[in-house]
Design a protein around this motif. Sequence first.
Motif, short mmCIF file in Angstrom:
data_model
loop_
_atom_site.label_atom_id
_atom_site.label_comp_id
_atom_site.label_asym_id
_atom_site.label_seq_id
_atom_site.Cartn_x
_atom_site.Cartn_y
_atom_site.Cartn_z
N LEU A 652 -58.80 -10.27 31.36
CA LEU A 652 -57.65 -11.27 32.37
C LEU A 652 -58.32 -11.05 34.25
CD1 LEU A 652 -54.86 -8.70 33.33
CD2 LEU A 652 -55.79 -8.97 35.32
N ALA A 653 -57.58 -12.02 34.40
CA ALA A 653 -57.94 -12.44 36.13
C ALA A 653 -57.16 -12.44 36.87
CB ALA A 653 -58.82 -13.62 36.05
N LEU A 654 -57.82 -11.83 38.13
CA LEU A 654 -56.76 -12.58 39.78
C LEU A 654 -57.19 -12.82 40.38
CD1 LEU A 654 -53.95 -10.33 40.75
CD2 LEU A 654 -55.77 -8.76 41.58
N ALA A 655 -55.88 -14.11 40.87
CA ALA A 655 -56.40 -14.49 41.84
C ALA A 655 -56.14 -13.90 43.71
CB ALA A 655 -56.24 -16.52 41.38
N TYR A 656 -56.46 -14.00 44.47
CA TYR A 656 -55.86 -14.15 45.77
C TYR A 656 -56.38 -15.16 46.07
CZ TYR A 656 -54.04 -10.86 48.83
OH TYR A 656 -53.64 -9.85 50.11
N LEU A 657 -55.30 -15.65 46.89
CA LEU A 657 -55.36 -17.05 47.92
C LEU A 657 -53.95 -16.96 48.99
CD1 LEU A 657 -53.24 -19.48 45.54
CD2 LEU A 657 -53.48 -16.86 45.13
N ASP A 658 -54.31 -17.45 49.82
CA ASP A 658 -53.53 -17.94 50.30
C ASP A 658 -54.03 -19.59 51.54
OD1 ASP A 658 -56.07 -17.74 52.76
OD2 ASP A 658 -55.69 -16.27 53.85
N ILE A 659 -52.69 -19.50 52.76
CA ILE A 659 -52.61 -20.90 52.44
C ILE A 659 -53.23 -21.65 53.83
CG2 ILE A 659 -50.98 -22.87 54.16
CD1 ILE A 659 -48.61 -22.17 52.81
N ASP A 660 -54.97 -22.39 54.26
CA ASP A 660 -55.71 -22.83 55.43
C ASP A 660 -55.08 -23.30 56.59
OD1 ASP A 660 -58.01 -21.92 53.31
OD2 ASP A 660 -58.20 -23.76 52.65
N TYR A 661 -55.04 -22.48 57.40
CA TYR A 661 -54.70 -23.12 58.63
C TYR A 661 -53.10 -23.02 58.44
CZ TYR A 661 -59.26 -24.63 59.01
OH TYR A 661 -60.90 -24.66 59.31
N PHE A 662 -52.71 -21.60 58.01
CA PHE A 662 -50.96 -21.51 57.89
C PHE A 662 -50.58 -21.85 59.88
CE2 PHE A 662 -47.02 -19.48 57.19
CZ PHE A 662 -46.42 -20.04 57.07
N LYS A 663 -51.38 -19.86 60.22
CA LYS A 663 -50.62 -20.09 61.46
C LYS A 663 -50.52 -21.14 62.89
CE LYS A 663 -51.59 -17.08 65.56
NZ LYS A 663 -51.64 -17.81 66.45
N GLU A 664 -51.35 -22.33 62.17
CA GLU A 664 -51.29 -23.65 62.69
C GLU A 664 -49.75 -24.46 62.66
OE1 GLU A 664 -55.02 -25.60 62.77
OE2 GLU A 664 -56.19 -24.58 63.28
N ILE A 665 -50.18 -24.40 61.65
CA ILE A 665 -49.03 -25.34 60.89
C ILE A 665 -47.61 -24.48 62.08
CG2 ILE A 665 -47.34 -25.70 58.83
CD1 ILE A 665 -49.74 -25.71 57.54
N ASN A 666 -47.41 -22.64 61.94
CA ASN A 666 -46.40 -22.50 62.58
C ASN A 666 -46.07 -22.57 63.88
OD1 ASN A 666 -44.89 -21.35 60.30
ND2 ASN A 666 -46.29 -20.03 60.45
N ASP A 667 -47.63 -22.85 64.47
CA ASP A 667 -47.95 -22.85 66.18
C ASP A 667 -47.17 -24.16 66.36
OD1 ASP A 667 -47.99 -19.66 66.57
OD2 ASP A 667 -50.47 -20.48 66.43
N THR A 668 -46.93 -24.97 65.58
CA THR A 668 -47.65 -26.66 66.04
C THR A 668 -45.98 -27.47 65.98
OG1 THR A 668 -48.23 -27.11 64.56
CG2 THR A 668 -50.05 -27.20 66.01
N LEU A 669 -45.82 -26.83 63.89
CA LEU A 669 -44.10 -27.86 63.59
C LEU A 669 -43.53 -26.80 63.49
CD1 LEU A 669 -45.93 -29.57 60.62
CD2 LEU A 669 -46.06 -30.53 63.21
N GLY A 670 -43.63 -25.08 64.04
CA GLY A 670 -42.75 -24.43 64.18
C GLY A 670 -42.10 -23.60 62.47
N HIS A 671 -41.41 -22.45 62.89
CA HIS A 671 -42.04 -22.07 61.47
C HIS A 671 -40.91 -22.74 60.46
CE1 HIS A 671 -43.22 -17.65 63.05
NE2 HIS A 671 -42.90 -18.11 64.65
N GLY A 672 -39.44 -23.15 60.83
CA GLY A 672 -38.98 -23.79 59.45
C GLY A 672 -40.09 -24.89 58.90
N ALA A 673 -40.69 -25.83 59.65
CA ALA A 673 -41.75 -26.21 58.53
C ALA A 673 -42.85 -25.09 57.79
CB ALA A 673 -42.54 -27.03 59.56
N GLY A 674 -43.08 -23.94 58.40
CA GLY A 674 -44.04 -22.96 57.65
C GLY A 674 -43.33 -22.14 56.05
N ASP A 675 -41.84 -22.34 56.43
CA ASP A 675 -41.04 -21.88 55.43
C ASP A 675 -41.35 -22.93 54.58
OD1 ASP A 675 -40.72 -19.54 56.78
OD2 ASP A 675 -38.93 -19.61 57.11
N GLN A 676 -41.31 -24.30 54.82
CA GLN A 676 -40.83 -25.53 53.70
C GLN A 676 -42.51 -25.31 53.07
OE1 GLN A 676 -39.69 -29.60 55.63
NE2 GLN A 676 -39.51 -30.19 53.96
N VAL A 677 -43.61 -25.28 54.43
CA VAL A 677 -44.80 -25.54 53.12
C VAL A 677 -44.90 -23.61 52.12
CG1 VAL A 677 -47.48 -24.66 53.67
CG2 VAL A 677 -45.42 -26.12 54.76
N LEU A 678 -44.28 -22.94 52.09
CA LEU A 678 -44.33 -22.02 51.63
C LEU A 678 -43.43 -21.94 50.47
CD1 LEU A 678 -44.09 -19.14 54.36
CD2 LEU A 678 -46.22 -19.82 52.78
#
Length: 782
Positions: A652-678
């Motif tokens: 069994l394998a477990l992958a732990y991942l996140d989105i690179d530079y996600f904070k910049e997306i929220n800061d520049t495009l807004g949380h609505g865009a961040g939710d769309q990316v998620l």
Amino acid sequence: MAVFATLPRSLKFRMTVVVVMLVLAATLIVTLVALLLAERDMKSVIGNQQFALLSSAAAQVDAQIAARKVLLATLADTIPREAGNDAAAMQAFVDRNPVARKEFLNLHIFNRQGMLLRTEGEHVEATPTLNPRTRAYLEGALAAGKAVISPPYKSVLTGLPSFMILQPVRDAQGRTLMLLGGSIDLTNSVFLEQIAEQKPGETGFMFIMTTGGILLHHPDHKRLLEHINARPGYNRATEMALRGFEGWTEAVNKEGSEGIYAYKHLQSTDWIIGVRFPVDEAFAPMIQMRRHAMLAAAVFAAIAGVMAWLAIQTLFKPLGSLHRNISDIRSGAAGIGILQRQGDDEIGELSAAFHEMMAERQLYEQQIAASEKRLRTIADSLPAIVAYIDSDLRYRFTNEHFRHLMGLDPRSMLGKTIAEVMGKEFAAGVACFNEAALRGQRVHYEREGYHNGSLRQMMGDMVPDIAADGSVSGFYLMALDITERKTAELQQAASEKRLKLLTDNLPVLIAYLDHERKFQFMNATFQHWFGIDPQTLIGRHLIDGIGNEQYHLAEPHLDQAYQGQAATYELQARIGDDLHTLETTFLPELGPKGKVLGIYSLTHDTTRMKEIEQRLTQLARIDSLTCIANRLMFEELLPLAIARARRNRKPLALAYLDIDYFKEINDTLGHGAGDQVLKEFADRLIASVRASDTVARLAGDEFVIVFEQVANGEEAARLAGKIVDAMHAPFTLQGAPHHVTTSIGLALHEGDDETPAGLLARADSALYAAKRDGRDRYTVAD
């Protein structure tokens, strides 16, 4: 008095006329007052009965609409998404759900392209276009995102007056893709059959209209979908209902006919259910009774006049002779011996008595005075009215309680008639009792009347004074004021009536079992749920009402209740065609010494509550934004996956991942865009993993994937690389493409000793290593 002055001077004639007038007046007054009071009470009873009937009918309609909403919601959760554009898929869906075809006239699907797919008979047909008004309404329903009930309309498909329940059909992200509609025929609807069967009297009827006045149900089907005021005229009750009135009232319809109207607003929609009961039909027996009463009063007065004349003629003859003898004695023309030569009737006895009294008056004066004193002392001490009334209805003895109860001087009453002291109306009210007592009958009565503005309840006994020869010279009266006791009895009866009405309309089974476990009370809900008439089970054992199987299930809880402790348990029972979850509570009724006198049984239908609990439990394990598993569900699934890996000896394998530079997306495009990316990120993860793998969002932009049954580390690495590549396609944000990447930390489960927390920690460390190495890559933990 001027009227009496015009009558002949004969006292006999005047008394006869007075008797006739009193009898006629008393009979008419008593009859009219009794009828008017009866009509008033009957009107209130009929009005309350109609409103109670209406409330029951409204609850039935609300329940039917709610049931169909639940059915549509269930269908909407299971309908294939291709059914919105594919008639064959729609037909197959309908074939799998025969209950829906039974409950609805037609099923419809309205997709966002304006396509209408409907079922009619045993086939599915597509109608490509909708009129602008219908399309505008459907767009509003799509935007609402919840079940709605359409206004009534004439179906273009069937030509029948109908209405439709529309249920949104959502995709995995919760977006409304289309509307599933169920149409219901207003003329032949099953849930309106109960309304049609319930009507007051022969000509009364029930009807249903919207708050806008459009008729949905009416005995005259030609008026369906017509405004209730389409016909000329004015109906006050209808206008009150359209303005929000609930209850019953009297009104005149547009044809000028009086009726009792009742209205009840439905809770599930903007419908009003009403009932009309014509007054001339409701009060037909009372109207006929009034005519008969008037005729009977006139006949009774005429007969009484004739009898009074004959009786007065006969009775006055010896009295006249006695009068002449006494006049002769007073003038000295005759001695007292003449009194002994009278006849053997009452007047003769009176003459003899006069003679004896005159001869023995002095002898008995002291004895009579002493006797009167003793009698007076006893009578004045009694908390009751005590009197002696002679055959002329004159008071000859009265006790002190008259002063205490009625404010009358007892001595001033002596020698006066009942009518002179109490009034003619009172005398007429007790005339029948007086007559019976003077006929030698012992009388017991209870009556009410007003005294000094207060309503009083009196209980009296009349004991006739019967001489040795059987004649009646008067009667003794004893009367008690029982106002307080009577008021308490009426209050108790009213309280019991209100309690019965309340329990019969609660959606709860309520019963009372005595110490032998026999039914002593059951409310009307038994009839509503199981079709059991409660009266048929009164006095029978509990096992006769619920059967052997349910009784054995309830028995241990009953034993606990009969030991003085409350007990609650759940059971499954069939109500109609459905299996329901019921919760029953037994509450013991304890006597003064703690002995259990009986058991109250309260049963609630908790089916809907259980369904909601299960639904909420499921929703609590799903991430609301991405619609994938959340941290709670992941923490439940990972230990289970590790256990399966140990049991099956499959890595069994477990992958732990996140989105690179996600904070910049929220800061520049807004949380609505961040939710769309998620959401897009989660969709690509789901599309990139196998059916046996689990994707979850822990928090923010942190995600995990559980890869089960991987062959080795190389296969796990290949799966991680596939996910990294899946993110390279540009994300469209605010109309422009954006490059989004991910970093992944990958850890293989090592042996039986590694815990879920340890495996997650190693994957997290690998994720940070991937970030240090430049992101947009995966790193396998050592």
